[in-house]
Design an enzyme around this catalytic site. Structure first.
Site, PDB file in Angstrom:
ATOM      1  N   SER A 109       0.845  -1.193   0.000  1.00 23.22           N
ATOM      2  CA  SER A 109       0.000   0.000   0.000  1.00 23.22           C
ATOM      3  C   SER A 109       0.880   1.243   0.000  1.00 23.22           C
ATOM      4  CB  SER A 109      -0.942  -0.010   1.201  1.00 23.22           C
ATOM      5  OG  SER A 109      -0.317   0.548   2.315  1.00 23.22           O
ATOM      6  N   SER A 110       0.244   2.403  -0.168  1.00 25.72           N
ATOM      7  CA  SER A 110       0.995   3.649  -0.317  1.00 25.72           C
ATOM      8  C   SER A 110       1.737   4.035   0.974  1.00 25.72           C
ATOM      9  CB  SER A 110       0.063   4.784  -0.736  1.00 25.72           C
ATOM     10  OG  SER A 110      -0.938   4.943   0.232  1.00 25.72           O
ATOM     11  N   CYS A 111       1.436   3.352   2.091  1.00 25.13           N
ATOM     12  CA  CYS A 111       2.120   3.683   3.348  1.00 25.13           C
ATOM     13  C   CYS A 111       3.604   3.300   3.320  1.00 25.13           C
ATOM     14  CB  CYS A 111       1.424   3.051   4.547  1.00 25.13           C
ATOM     15  SG  CYS A 111       1.606   1.274   4.597  1.00 25.13           S
ATOM     16  N   TYR A 138       3.934  -2.060   9.991  1.00 23.26           N
ATOM     17  CA  TYR A 138       3.233  -2.586   8.810  1.00 23.26           C
ATOM     18  C   TYR A 138       3.975  -2.171   7.541  1.00 23.26           C
ATOM     19  CZ  TYR A 138      -0.710  -3.297   5.605  1.00 23.26           C
ATOM     20  OH  TYR A 138      -1.517  -3.700   4.564  1.00 23.26           O
ATOM     21  N   LYS A 142       5.940  -4.392   4.576  1.00 28.42           N
ATOM     22  CA  LYS A 142       5.592  -4.282   3.151  1.00 28.42           C
ATOM     23  C   LYS A 142       6.828  -3.897   2.318  1.00 28.42           C
ATOM     24  CE  LYS A 142       1.179  -5.232   3.124  1.00 28.42           C
ATOM     25  NZ  LYS A 142       0.666  -6.388   2.373  1.00 28.42           N
ATOM     26  N   HIS A 181     -11.776   2.675   7.124  1.00 30.91           N
ATOM     27  CA  HIS A 181     -11.147   3.793   6.430  1.00 30.91           C
ATOM     28  C   HIS A 181     -12.197   4.872   6.157  1.00 30.91           C
ATOM     29  CE1 HIS A 181      -8.210   0.525   4.999  1.00 30.91           C
ATOM     30  NE2 HIS A 181      -7.599   1.260   5.911  1.00 30.91           N
TER      31      HIS A 181
HETATM   32  N1  LIG Z   1      -8.118  -2.024   1.966  1.00 32.86           N
HETATM   33  C1  LIG Z   1      -7.389  -1.060   1.436  1.00 32.86           C
HETATM   34  O1  LIG Z   1      -7.783   0.122   1.362  1.00 32.86           O
HETATM   35  C2  LIG Z   1      -6.036  -1.380   0.861  1.00 32.86           C
HETATM   36  C3  LIG Z   1      -5.352  -0.359   0.231  1.00 32.86           C
HETATM   37  C4  LIG Z   1      -4.126  -0.623  -0.312  1.00 32.86           C
HETATM   38  C5  LIG Z   1      -3.589  -1.899  -0.201  1.00 32.86           C
HETATM   39  N2  LIG Z   1      -4.266  -2.886   0.410  1.00 32.86           N
HETATM   40  C6  LIG Z   1      -3.587  -4.204   0.513  1.00 32.86           C
HETATM   41  O2  LIG Z   1      -4.384  -5.279   0.062  1.00 32.86           O
HETATM   42  C7  LIG Z   1      -4.092  -6.446   0.821  1.00 32.86           C
HETATM   43  C8  LIG Z   1      -5.396  -7.056   1.340  1.00 32.86           C
HETATM   44  O3  LIG Z   1      -6.106  -6.085   2.072  1.00 32.86           O
HETATM   45  P1  LIG Z   1      -7.666  -6.244   2.396  1.00 32.86           P
HETATM   46  O4  LIG Z   1      -8.192  -4.882   2.590  1.00 32.86           O
HETATM   47  O5  LIG Z   1      -8.313  -7.184   1.454  1.00 32.86           O
HETATM   48  O6  LIG Z   1      -7.574  -6.939   3.832  1.00 32.86           O
HETATM   49  P2  LIG Z   1      -8.606  -7.940   4.530  1.00 32.86           P
HETATM   50  O7  LIG Z   1      -9.979  -7.732   3.990  1.00 32.86           O
HETATM   51  O8  LIG Z   1      -8.375  -7.825   5.988  1.00 32.86           O
HETATM   52  O9  LIG Z   1      -8.127  -9.381   4.036  1.00 32.86           O
HETATM   53  C9  LIG Z   1      -6.930  -9.909   4.479  1.00 32.86           C
HETATM   54  C10 LIG Z   1      -6.910 -11.376   4.153  1.00 32.86           C
HETATM   55  O10 LIG Z   1      -5.678 -11.906   4.644  1.00 32.86           O
HETATM   56  C11 LIG Z   1      -5.938 -13.160   5.223  1.00 32.86           C
HETATM   57  N3  LIG Z   1      -4.993 -13.435   6.295  1.00 32.86           N
HETATM   58  C12 LIG Z   1      -4.598 -12.619   7.309  1.00 32.86           C
HETATM   59  N4  LIG Z   1      -3.756 -13.284   8.140  1.00 32.86           N
HETATM   60  C13 LIG Z   1      -3.637 -14.543   7.620  1.00 32.86           C
HETATM   61  C14 LIG Z   1      -2.914 -15.696   8.033  1.00 32.86           C
HETATM   62  N5  LIG Z   1      -2.138 -15.690   9.133  1.00 32.86           N
HETATM   63  N6  LIG Z   1      -3.029 -16.807   7.276  1.00 32.86           N
HETATM   64  C15 LIG Z   1      -3.818 -16.845   6.183  1.00 32.86           C
HETATM   65  N7  LIG Z   1      -4.502 -15.782   5.732  1.00 32.86           N
HETATM   66  C16 LIG Z   1      -4.411 -14.645   6.465  1.00 32.86           C
HETATM   67  C17 LIG Z   1      -7.345 -13.102   5.784  1.00 32.86           C
HETATM   68  O11 LIG Z   1      -7.855 -14.415   5.785  1.00 32.86           O
HETATM   69  P3  LIG Z   1      -9.148 -14.891   6.640  1.00 32.86           P
HETATM   70  O12 LIG Z   1     -10.262 -13.957   6.235  1.00 32.86           O
HETATM   71  O13 LIG Z   1      -9.399 -16.275   6.202  1.00 32.86           O
HETATM   72  O14 LIG Z   1      -8.770 -14.745   8.090  1.00 32.86           O
HETATM   73  C18 LIG Z   1      -8.040 -12.178   4.769  1.00 32.86           C
HETATM   74  O15 LIG Z   1      -8.652 -12.954   3.766  1.00 32.86           O
HETATM   75  C19 LIG Z   1      -3.121  -6.007   1.933  1.00 32.86           C
HETATM   76  O16 LIG Z   1      -1.827  -6.367   1.578  1.00 32.86           O
HETATM   77  C20 LIG Z   1      -3.253  -4.505   1.958  1.00 32.86           C
HETATM   78  O17 LIG Z   1      -2.033  -3.888   2.301  1.00 32.86           O
HETATM   79  C21 LIG Z   1      -5.487  -2.672   0.945  1.00 32.86           C
END
Ligand SMILES: NC(=O)c1ccc[n+]([C@@H]2O[C@H](COP(=O)([O-])OP(=O)(O)OC[C@H]3O[C@@H](n4cnc5c(N)ncnc54)[C@H](OP(=O)(O)O)[C@@H]3O)[C@@H](O)[C@H]2O)c1
Length: 317
Positions: A109-111, A138, A142, A181
């Site tokens: 992410s942008s952080c 975090y 990354k 967010h």
């Molecule tokens: N949301 C945003 O605005 C945003 C912006 C920029 C980048 N991102 C990036 O996108 C990625 C995903 O973000 P998201 O928003 O989709 O997050 P999220 O909805 O919280 O999903 C995270 C996923 O990771 C899995 N996970 C976490 N710990 C785990 C472990 N120990 N073993 C197996 N699986 C694990 C979770 O699985 P379970 O559900 O099965 O527990 C969940 O499916 C991240 O890298 C984040 O930095 C997100």
């Protein structure tokens, strides 16, 4: 690499990002997608990850799994955010390397960029200044992921690549007021205020500028990356469109149909005045986002309305 039978492991396929990628690839005709919940496969466990790769031998790996949280969670649990993210990504990267997967896509992410980086933020600003302290652990994890993918590319010539999306929103977002967010939090606040015929109170002056990308556009960017030979190892993926928090609030108010006042509490901090990524490196490859903010928020609000009774089950960080 346009073979619909390719075995693709989407790590984190139950999350907002991973589930959007899964739906998008299914729509594009991919039939051999694999996913495991954290209960089925804890990605922090190296032995379990190696056994899974040995058995399944995925040809493409998309890393959308991460320990993700808001400012409070990051500040209270810096070790957890640093260590769990290092463990998850290290295990995935090393297993993908060891079992010769053809492509690995790492999502950050942008952080990762310095707090005071010039705007719009270019990829080359990485490691040129201090990070935002509240989510340093975090961000450092990354950055380590980005550097591991760069190093594997350099040392072994493998197609490991990092995409850094801007603020994402869409279906399966987190609408919990304490940990969400800004965009989903506003949808929730305007919806609740509409139901109770109250004004909406928001933090700050509304002047900061922010960039938002619909999660389905990100899923399309991942699909594009899967099917492209890209020279670089790191690409920003944003919408290249800025909106002030005030204009965002007014747009959401209009979409939700809230009639009352918006009260700005200027005693509360505004945060960074501007946060925009320079995504021109990625756009020059031929990809562009398709979902404008009005359409994206309208769809997200529809999703919220159909799922609000089970939001906590759907997502809670
Ligand atoms: N949301 C945003 O605005 C945003 C912006 C920029 C980048 N991102 C990036 O996108 C990625 C995903 O973000 P998201 O928003 O989709 O997050 P999220 O909805 O919280 O999903 C995270 C996923 O990771 C899995 N996970 C976490 N710990 C785990 C472990 N120990 N073993 C197996 N699986 C694990 C979770 O699985 P379970 O559900 O099965 O527990 C969940 O499916 C991240 O890298 C984040 O930095 C997100």
């Amino acid at each position: 690499m346009k073979n619909q039978d390719l075995k693709i492991f989407i790590a984190g396929h139950k999350g907002m990002v991973g589930s959007a990628i899964w739906r998008h690839l299914e729509k594009k005709g991919y039939t051999n997608l694999i996913g495991r919940s954290s209960h089925e496969l804890d990605l922090r466990n190296q032995g379990a990850v190696i056994r899974f790769f040995e058995l399944e031998k995925p040809e493409i790996v998309i890393d959308a799994a991460a320990k993700v949280g808001g400012i409070w969670a990051n500040q209270e649990h810096p070790y957890t955010f640093l260590m769990e993210n290092l463990q998850i990504q290290n295990n995935l990267i090393e297993a993908s390397h060891r079992f010769e997967c053809k492509k690995f896509i790492f999502l950050g992410s942008s952080c990762i960029y310095p707090k005071m980086a010039p705007q719009p933020i270019k990829e080359e600003y990485l490691l040129t200044g201090a990070l935002e302290p509240s989510n340093e652990g975090y961000a450092i994890a990354k950055i380590a992921g980005v550097k591991a993918c760069e190093a594997i590319r350099k040392q072994f010539g493998k197609d490991f690549i990092s995409l850094m999306p801007s603020n994402l929103y869409g279906s399966y977002d987190n609408f919990d007021l304490e940990s969400s967010h800004v965009l989903p939090a506003m949808i929730r606040k305007f919806h609740d205020a509409k139901e109770s015929h109250r004004p909406v109170q928001l933090w700050g002056t509304g002047s900061p500028l922010r960039e938002f990308l619909h999660v389905e556009d990100l899923a399309d960017a991942v699909y594009f990356t899967m099917n492209s030979d890209m020279e670089g190892h790191l690409y920003n993926v944003g919408s290249a469109t800025e909106i002030s928090i005030k204009n965002l609030a007014e747009l959401i108010q209009w979409i939700v149909g809230h009639q009352g006042e918006i009260l700005w509490d200027s005693s509360k901090p505004d945060g960074t005045p501007r946060k925009l990524m320079d995504s021109s490196r990625f756009f020059e490859l031929g990809w562009k986002p398709k979902i404008d903010l009005e359409t994206g928020i309208t769809n997200t609000y529809k999703w919220f309305l159909s799922n609000r009774d089970q939001l906590k089950e759907v997502k809670f960080k």
